[in-house]
Scaffold this motif. Structure first.
Motif, PDB file in Angstrom:
ATOM      1  N   LEU A  19       0.884  -1.169   0.000  1.00 23.44           N
ATOM      2  CA  LEU A  19       0.000   0.000   0.000  1.00 23.44           C
ATOM      3  C   LEU A  19       0.920   1.216   0.000  1.00 23.44           C
ATOM      4  O   LEU A  19       1.620   1.469   0.979  1.00 23.44           O
ATOM      5  N   ILE A  32      -6.807   2.396   8.964  1.00 23.30           N
ATOM      6  CA  ILE A  32      -6.119   1.265   9.582  1.00 23.30           C
ATOM      7  C   ILE A  32      -7.080   0.097   9.795  1.00 23.30           C
ATOM      8  O   ILE A  32      -6.699  -1.075   9.628  1.00 23.30           O
ATOM      9  N   CYS A  35      -7.743  -1.250   5.943  1.00 25.56           N
ATOM     10  CA  CYS A  35      -6.557  -1.804   5.288  1.00 25.56           C
ATOM     11  C   CYS A  35      -5.858  -2.828   6.170  1.00 25.56           C
ATOM     12  O   CYS A  35      -5.392  -3.863   5.684  1.00 25.56           O
ATOM     13  N   GLY A  36      -5.786  -2.540   7.479  1.00 21.66           N
ATOM     14  CA  GLY A  36      -5.183  -3.511   8.378  1.00 21.66           C
ATOM     15  C   GLY A  36      -6.017  -4.765   8.510  1.00 21.66           C
ATOM     16  O   GLY A  36      -5.494  -5.880   8.479  1.00 21.66           O
ATOM     17  N   GLY A  40      -3.776  -6.709   6.317  1.00 16.08           N
ATOM     18  CA  GLY A  40      -2.667  -6.626   7.267  1.00 16.08           C
ATOM     19  C   GLY A  40      -1.781  -7.844   7.320  1.00 16.08           C
ATOM     20  O   GLY A  40      -0.590  -7.738   7.649  1.00 16.08           O
ATOM     21  N   ALA A  43       0.324  -7.409   3.756  1.00 17.53           N
ATOM     22  CA  ALA A  43       0.868  -6.114   3.345  1.00 17.53           C
ATOM     23  C   ALA A  43       2.251  -5.888   3.956  1.00 17.53           C
ATOM     24  O   ALA A  43       2.538  -6.326   5.073  1.00 17.53           O
ATOM     25  N   ILE A  46       1.055  -1.106   7.054  1.00 16.43           N
ATOM     26  CA  ILE A  46      -0.239  -0.432   7.015  1.00 16.43           C
ATOM     27  C   ILE A  46       0.004   1.059   7.208  1.00 16.43           C
ATOM     28  O   ILE A  46       0.449   1.486   8.280  1.00 16.43           O
ATOM     29  N   PHE A 121      -2.804   2.875  15.480  1.00 14.48           N
ATOM     30  CA  PHE A 121      -2.408   1.548  14.989  1.00 14.48           C
ATOM     31  C   PHE A 121      -2.209   0.586  16.154  1.00 14.48           C
ATOM     32  O   PHE A 121      -2.705  -0.558  16.132  1.00 14.48           O
ATOM     33  N   LYS A 125      -4.359  -2.802  16.913  1.00 20.02           N
ATOM     34  CA  LYS A 125      -3.681  -4.098  16.976  1.00 20.02           C
ATOM     35  C   LYS A 125      -3.973  -4.780  18.314  1.00 20.02           C
ATOM     36  O   LYS A 125      -4.252  -5.987  18.358  1.00 20.02           O
ATOM     37  N   VAL A 130      -6.387  -5.393  13.840  1.00 24.11           N
ATOM     38  CA  VAL A 130      -5.249  -5.478  12.931  1.00 24.11           C
ATOM     39  C   VAL A 130      -4.424  -6.698  13.332  1.00 24.11           C
ATOM     40  O   VAL A 130      -4.186  -6.912  14.530  1.00 24.11           O
ATOM     41  N   ALA A 134       1.239  -7.373  11.638  1.00 25.40           N
ATOM     42  CA  ALA A 134       1.258  -6.193  10.769  1.00 25.40           C
ATOM     43  C   ALA A 134       2.247  -5.154  11.269  1.00 25.40           C
ATOM     44  O   ALA A 134       2.460  -4.989  12.477  1.00 25.40           O
ATOM     45  N   GLN A 137       3.405   1.568   8.609  1.00 25.02           N
ATOM     46  CA  GLN A 137       4.200   2.111   7.503  1.00 25.02           C
ATOM     47  C   GLN A 137       4.193   3.634   7.517  1.00 25.02           C
ATOM     48  O   GLN A 137       3.130   4.257   7.587  1.00 25.02           O
TER      49      GLN A 137
END
Length: 359
Positions: A19, A32, A35-36, A40, A43, A46, A121, A125, A130, A134, A137
């Protein structure tokens, strides 16, 4: 095996998707979560989505950092005056260093925003939204990409590149102090640099080292301080203003050359590199340079295009696989200039292409 002994191939073996940064949702938490939660586990990292006024990449630097800076004069801005988003390169922010001044930049915002986003994030998590594997990023522009769009005068441009080099080194150090290294991915956004090598940049620094050698030196200067536990990569970007490249690459030769240079000169392993793939290129001639990519960075090819979906992605995958097998997938650039409603479909499309070809 210690982290310093782990090769990029080992580190990237489970990563199938990159990503590149921006995602057109309304908050970091939304990005997050989507996409996570959706990618996740596959990737490289994230991102926080570069939401809000960061959605146009470095343009927010123009009006948040440069416009009104006491050492700078604004010589052109998007019209009308209340607008900050340029409609094209004839409507771009341009600046000049004031007579007698030497440009210095203080807080340029990247580390501060990364710290705030990492908190989100980490919370997601911990909540299990997530995946535990993961990484977070952080995408940063290399100094020429941060500065060059805005300074048409070559002497002022040299000052701006120097100022951004110092500022970005400081921002990077702050990110490294904030995010645990084994949970961090750093991506260098490399747009002006590749356009300059391609002789497609609007202007360039006259004399001195050629663009590729400046890139080599900057890789060493910016990447050598990044600890080996951090994943490191380069997003080789041909621009996306108005959903158009500033130049459509003839093939992947320049991207492969710059990937090899980055791997040679970064002072530590380079884990990944992102390369653009126009939607209309699924021919052998475009992908053939992949055979000259040296061992090291895992290529992530921008072969995901929503308009032709799974069929087009698989077609481009099969063309690339004739010359290189160990690659991942991405879109050509960030998603930030797309409408928000496309995000779930894009996440699903990445999964579909991986399942169809990566197994």
């Amino acid at each position: 095996m210690s982290n310093s002994q782990i090769t990029p191939t080992d580190r990237m073996s489970q990563a199938g998707v990159l990503l590149t940064g921006s995602v057109p949702l309304y908050s970091t938490e939304e990005v997050i979560k989507y996409c996570g939660g959706g990618l996740g586990d596959v990737a490289v990292g994230i991102p926080d989505g570069e939401v809000g006024d960061r959605s146009m990449w470095i343009i927010y630097q123009a009006y948040r950092v440069l416009d009104g800076h006491p050492q700078l004069a604004t010589i052109q801005r998007p019209q009308p005056d209340y607008n900050w988003r340029p409609s094209g390169f004839d409507d771009f922010w341009l600046f000049a260093v004031r007579d007698g001044e030497t440009l210095h930049l203080d807080d340029i915002g990247y580390a501060r925003t990364a710290a705030e986003s990492y908190d989100t994030f980490r919370e997601l998590k911990a909540a299990g939204i997530v995946p535990s594997s993961a990484r977070f990023q952080v995408s940063l522009p290399l100094p020429e990409s941060a500065a060059s769009w805005f300074f048409p005068n070559p002497e002022h441009l040299r000052q701006a590149i120097d100022a951004y080099t110092t500022a970005l080194q400081r921002e990077l150090a702050a990110v490294l102090d904030t995010v645990p290294h084994d949970q961090l991915t750093i991506q260098w956004d490399t747009c002006w640099e590749i356009l300059d090598v391609e002789e497609a940049a609007p202007w360039t620094l006259p004399g001195g080292e050629p663009p590729l050698e400046r890139f080599r030196a900057m890789c060493a200067r910016m990447s050598s301080a990044i600890p080996p536990e951090v994943l490191l990569g380069y997003h080789l970007c041909y621009g996306d203003l108005g959903h158009k490249h500033m130049k459509n690459p003839e093939n992947l030769a320049v991207s492969v050359t710059m990937s090899n240079v980055a791997a040679e000169s970064s002072g530590r392993p380079v884990d990944f590199v992102h390369m653009a793939v126009p939607a209309d290129r699924a021919d052998d001639a475009y992908f053939a340079p992949l055979q000259f990519l040296r061992p090291g960075p895992k290529p992530f090819l921008g072969l995901v295009h929503e308009h032709d979906g799974l069929e087009g992605g698989v077609l481009r995958w099969d063309a690339a696989a004739k010359f290189r097998q160990d690659f991942g997938i991405a879109t050509e650039c960030g998603w930030g200039r797309r409408p928000a409603w496309q995000v779930p479909a894009l996440i699903k499309l990445h999964r579909q292409i991986l399942e169809a070809r990566a197994g």
